[in-house]
Write a protein that holds these residues in place. Structure first.
Motif, PDB file in Angstrom:
ATOM      1  N   SER A   1      14.457 -10.099  41.592  1.00  0.00           N
ATOM      2  CA  SER A   1      13.987  -8.879  41.141  1.00  0.00           C
ATOM      3  C   SER A   1      15.214  -8.386  40.197  1.00  0.00           C
ATOM      4  CB  SER A   1      13.469  -7.873  41.970  1.00  0.00           C
ATOM      5  OG  SER A   1      14.601  -7.489  42.862  1.00  0.00           O
ATOM      6  N   LEU A   2      16.314  -8.441  40.788  1.00  0.00           N
ATOM      7  CA  LEU A   2      17.520  -8.029  40.234  1.00  0.00           C
ATOM      8  C   LEU A   2      17.772  -8.569  38.683  1.00  0.00           C
ATOM      9  CD1 LEU A   2      19.897  -6.144  40.126  1.00  0.00           C
ATOM     10  CD2 LEU A   2      21.162  -7.816  41.230  1.00  0.00           C
ATOM     11  N   ILE A   3      17.486 -10.020  38.525  1.00  0.00           N
ATOM     12  CA  ILE A   3      17.483 -10.543  37.420  1.00  0.00           C
ATOM     13  C   ILE A   3      16.612  -9.935  36.467  1.00  0.00           C
ATOM     14  CG2 ILE A   3      17.180 -12.898  36.389  1.00  0.00           C
ATOM     15  CD1 ILE A   3      18.501 -14.094  38.831  1.00  0.00           C
ATOM     16  N   PHE A   4      15.365 -10.178  36.808  1.00  0.00           N
ATOM     17  CA  PHE A   4      14.388  -9.287  36.022  1.00  0.00           C
ATOM     18  C   PHE A   4      14.621  -8.015  35.530  1.00  0.00           C
ATOM     19  CE2 PHE A   4      10.795 -12.337  37.971  1.00  0.00           C
ATOM     20  CZ  PHE A   4      11.227 -13.392  36.943  1.00  0.00           C
ATOM     21  N   PHE A   5      15.234  -7.133  36.352  1.00  0.00           N
ATOM     22  CA  PHE A   5      15.313  -5.703  36.205  1.00  0.00           C
ATOM     23  C   PHE A   5      16.674  -5.695  35.063  1.00  0.00           C
ATOM     24  CE2 PHE A   5      17.720  -1.930  37.125  1.00  0.00           C
ATOM     25  CZ  PHE A   5      16.871  -1.254  36.619  1.00  0.00           C
TER      26      PHE A   5
ATOM     27  N   ILE B   1      17.252  -7.919  32.956  1.00  0.00           N
ATOM     28  CA  ILE B   1      16.762  -8.292  31.729  1.00  0.00           C
ATOM     29  C   ILE B   1      15.927  -7.249  31.150  1.00  0.00           C
ATOM     30  CG2 ILE B   1      15.015  -9.920  30.436  1.00  0.00           C
ATOM     31  CD1 ILE B   1      16.067 -11.958  32.507  1.00  0.00           C
ATOM     32  N   LEU B   2      15.144  -6.630  31.684  1.00  0.00           N
ATOM     33  CA  LEU B   2      14.319  -5.351  31.160  1.00  0.00           C
ATOM     34  C   LEU B   2      15.171  -4.136  30.931  1.00  0.00           C
ATOM     35  CD1 LEU B   2      11.463  -4.498  30.621  1.00  0.00           C
ATOM     36  CD2 LEU B   2      11.371  -3.533  33.040  1.00  0.00           C
ATOM     37  N   TYR B   3      16.061  -3.758  31.950  1.00  0.00           N
ATOM     38  CA  TYR B   3      17.109  -2.618  31.461  1.00  0.00           C
ATOM     39  C   TYR B   3      17.717  -2.932  30.215  1.00  0.00           C
ATOM     40  CZ  TYR B   3      20.704   0.622  32.660  1.00  0.00           C
ATOM     41  OH  TYR B   3      21.613   1.494  32.622  1.00  0.00           O
ATOM     42  N   THR B   4      18.339  -4.269  30.138  1.00  0.00           N
ATOM     43  CA  THR B   4      18.976  -4.227  28.722  1.00  0.00           C
ATOM     44  C   THR B   4      17.966  -4.174  27.539  1.00  0.00           C
ATOM     45  OG1 THR B   4      20.352  -5.928  29.889  1.00  0.00           O
ATOM     46  CG2 THR B   4      20.320  -5.880  27.431  1.00  0.00           C
ATOM     47  N   VAL B   5      16.778  -4.552  27.705  1.00  0.00           N
ATOM     48  CA  VAL B   5      16.064  -4.519  26.519  1.00  0.00           C
ATOM     49  C   VAL B   5      15.674  -3.089  26.467  1.00  0.00           C
ATOM     50  CG1 VAL B   5      13.534  -5.031  25.617  1.00  0.00           C
ATOM     51  CG2 VAL B   5      15.197  -6.824  26.736  1.00  0.00           C
ATOM     52  N   CYS B   6      15.243  -2.342  27.510  1.00  0.00           N
ATOM     53  CA  CYS B   6      14.883  -0.903  27.242  1.00  0.00           C
ATOM     54  C   CYS B   6      16.022  -0.077  26.883  1.00  0.00           C
ATOM     55  CB  CYS B   6      14.428  -0.533  28.789  1.00  0.00           C
ATOM     56  SG  CYS B   6      12.740  -1.060  29.125  1.00  0.00           S
ATOM     57  N   ARG B   7      17.268  -0.457  27.256  1.00  0.00           N
ATOM     58  CA  ARG B   7      18.441   0.387  26.951  1.00  0.00           C
ATOM     59  C   ARG B   7      18.606   0.246  25.524  1.00  0.00           C
ATOM     60  NH1 ARG B   7      22.144   3.618  29.593  1.00  0.00           N
ATOM     61  NH2 ARG B   7      24.181   2.987  28.321  1.00  0.00           N
TER      62      ARG B   7
ATOM     63  N   LEU C   1       7.811   4.921  37.269  1.00  0.00           N
ATOM     64  CA  LEU C   1       6.884   3.917  37.762  1.00  0.00           C
ATOM     65  C   LEU C   1       7.145   2.500  37.573  1.00  0.00           C
ATOM     66  CD1 LEU C   1       3.600   5.890  37.025  1.00  0.00           C
ATOM     67  CD2 LEU C   1       4.437   5.577  39.122  1.00  0.00           C
ATOM     68  N   VAL C   2       7.774   2.404  36.245  1.00  0.00           N
ATOM     69  CA  VAL C   2       8.305   0.952  36.209  1.00  0.00           C
ATOM     70  C   VAL C   2       9.090   0.474  37.295  1.00  0.00           C
ATOM     71  CG1 VAL C   2       9.375  -0.528  34.453  1.00  0.00           C
ATOM     72  CG2 VAL C   2       7.714   0.891  33.741  1.00  0.00           C
ATOM     73  N   GLY C   3      10.423   1.142  37.517  1.00  0.00           N
ATOM     74  CA  GLY C   3      11.219   0.926  38.333  1.00  0.00           C
ATOM     75  C   GLY C   3      10.769   0.868  39.868  1.00  0.00           C
ATOM     76  N   LEU C   4       9.599   1.718  40.280  1.00  0.00           N
ATOM     77  CA  LEU C   4       9.070   1.664  41.581  1.00  0.00           C
ATOM     78  C   LEU C   4       8.245   0.590  41.811  1.00  0.00           C
ATOM     79  CD1 LEU C   4       8.265   5.473  42.220  1.00  0.00           C
ATOM     80  CD2 LEU C   4       9.946   4.117  43.406  1.00  0.00           C
ATOM     81  N   THR C   5       7.653  -0.094  40.916  1.00  0.00           N
ATOM     82  CA  THR C   5       6.802  -1.178  40.880  1.00  0.00           C
ATOM     83  C   THR C   5       7.476  -2.562  40.728  1.00  0.00           C
ATOM     84  OG1 THR C   5       6.109  -0.956  38.654  1.00  0.00           O
ATOM     85  CG2 THR C   5       4.726   0.131  40.222  1.00  0.00           C
ATOM     86  N   PHE C   6       8.818  -2.606  40.536  1.00  0.00           N
ATOM     87  CA  PHE C   6       9.495  -3.776  40.188  1.00  0.00           C
ATOM     88  C   PHE C   6       9.459  -4.921  41.346  1.00  0.00           C
ATOM     89  CE2 PHE C   6      11.006  -4.581  36.121  1.00  0.00           C
ATOM     90  CZ  PHE C   6      11.828  -5.915  36.374  1.00  0.00           C
ATOM     91  N   LEU C   7       9.726  -4.521  42.520  1.00  0.00           N
ATOM     92  CA  LEU C   7       9.609  -5.309  43.810  1.00  0.00           C
ATOM     93  C   LEU C   7       8.426  -5.643  44.155  1.00  0.00           C
ATOM     94  CD1 LEU C   7      12.607  -3.850  46.052  1.00  0.00           C
ATOM     95  CD2 LEU C   7      12.080  -6.104  45.219  1.00  0.00           C
ATOM     96  N   THR C   8       7.351  -4.883  43.728  1.00  0.00           N
ATOM     97  CA  THR C   8       6.014  -5.253  44.313  1.00  0.00           C
ATOM     98  C   THR C   8       5.474  -6.324  43.269  1.00  0.00           C
ATOM     99  OG1 THR C   8       5.131  -3.437  42.779  1.00  0.00           O
ATOM    100  CG2 THR C   8       5.583  -2.922  45.317  1.00  0.00           C
ATOM    101  N   ILE C   9       6.005  -6.253  42.014  1.00  0.00           N
ATOM    102  CA  ILE C   9       5.604  -7.425  41.015  1.00  0.00           C
ATOM    103  C   ILE C   9       6.390  -8.785  41.536  1.00  0.00           C
ATOM    104  CG2 ILE C   9       5.542  -8.209  38.757  1.00  0.00           C
ATOM    105  CD1 ILE C   9       4.985  -5.137  38.260  1.00  0.00           C
ATOM    106  N   THR C  10       7.821  -8.603  41.853  1.00  0.00           N
ATOM    107  CA  THR C  10       8.739  -9.760  42.103  1.00  0.00           C
ATOM    108  C   THR C  10       8.109 -10.408  43.271  1.00  0.00           C
ATOM    109  OG1 THR C  10      10.299  -8.370  40.920  1.00  0.00           O
ATOM    110  CG2 THR C  10      10.931 -10.222  42.130  1.00  0.00           C
ATOM    111  N   ILE C  11       7.795  -9.980  44.352  1.00  0.00           N
ATOM    112  CA  ILE C  11       7.245 -10.410  45.841  1.00  0.00           C
ATOM    113  C   ILE C  11       6.249 -11.548  45.367  1.00  0.00           C
ATOM    114  CG2 ILE C  11       6.398 -10.248  48.020  1.00  0.00           C
ATOM    115  CD1 ILE C  11       8.242  -7.429  48.168  1.00  0.00           C
TER     116      ILE C  11
END
Length: 125
Positions: A15-19, A21-27, A98-108
């Motif tokens: 989840s940290l790897i995916f986060f 990547i998404l954080y960099t793109v959103c930044r 909401l994107v941040g809160l649902t990140f782990l629920t998608i990764t599991i």
């Protein structure tokens, strides 16, 4: 002798790897309120997940009374308090939160499907 990495460590790393990547793109593409809210949502979700993992490990480790007593309510109140402070004083973007809160629920589920596929038919991954 190598120590076995536990399930929740692998989920958090994925989840940290995916986060990141998404954080960099959103930044690069989104406004700062979205990125800050996404970061806060991910941190709250990750800390809540770790609290749940240690709560379950303590409960199944033979110390049921200590594991059950108040831990879930404490986590619930703490998450509610952090979100209240973020709503009141933070630069809020509800979609980022909401994107941040649902990140782990998608990764599991992604990690679980990956592990089951790898273990069931010997597919190299």
């Amino acid at each position: 002798m190598m120590k076995k990495i536990e399930f929740y460590h692998k989920v958090l790393i994925l989840s940290l790897i995916f986060f990141l990547i998404l954080y960099t793109v959103c930044r690069l593409k989104c406004n700062t309120a979205f990125v800050k809210s996404m970061f806060v949502g991910y941190c709250v979700s990750m800390l809540n997940f770790l609290g749940l993992v240690f709560h379950i490990k303590k409960s199944f480790g033979g110390n049921i009374i200590r594991g059950v007593a108040g831990n879930s309510f404490f986590r619930f109140i703490l998450v509610g308090f952090v979100l209240y402070l973020w709503f009141k004083y933070g630069e809020l973007n509800i979609w980022g939160l909401l994107v941040g809160l649902t990140f782990l629920t998608i990764t599991i589920p992604i990690y679980t499907i990956y592990e089951n596929r790898r273990n069931s038919d010997g597919t190299s991954t």
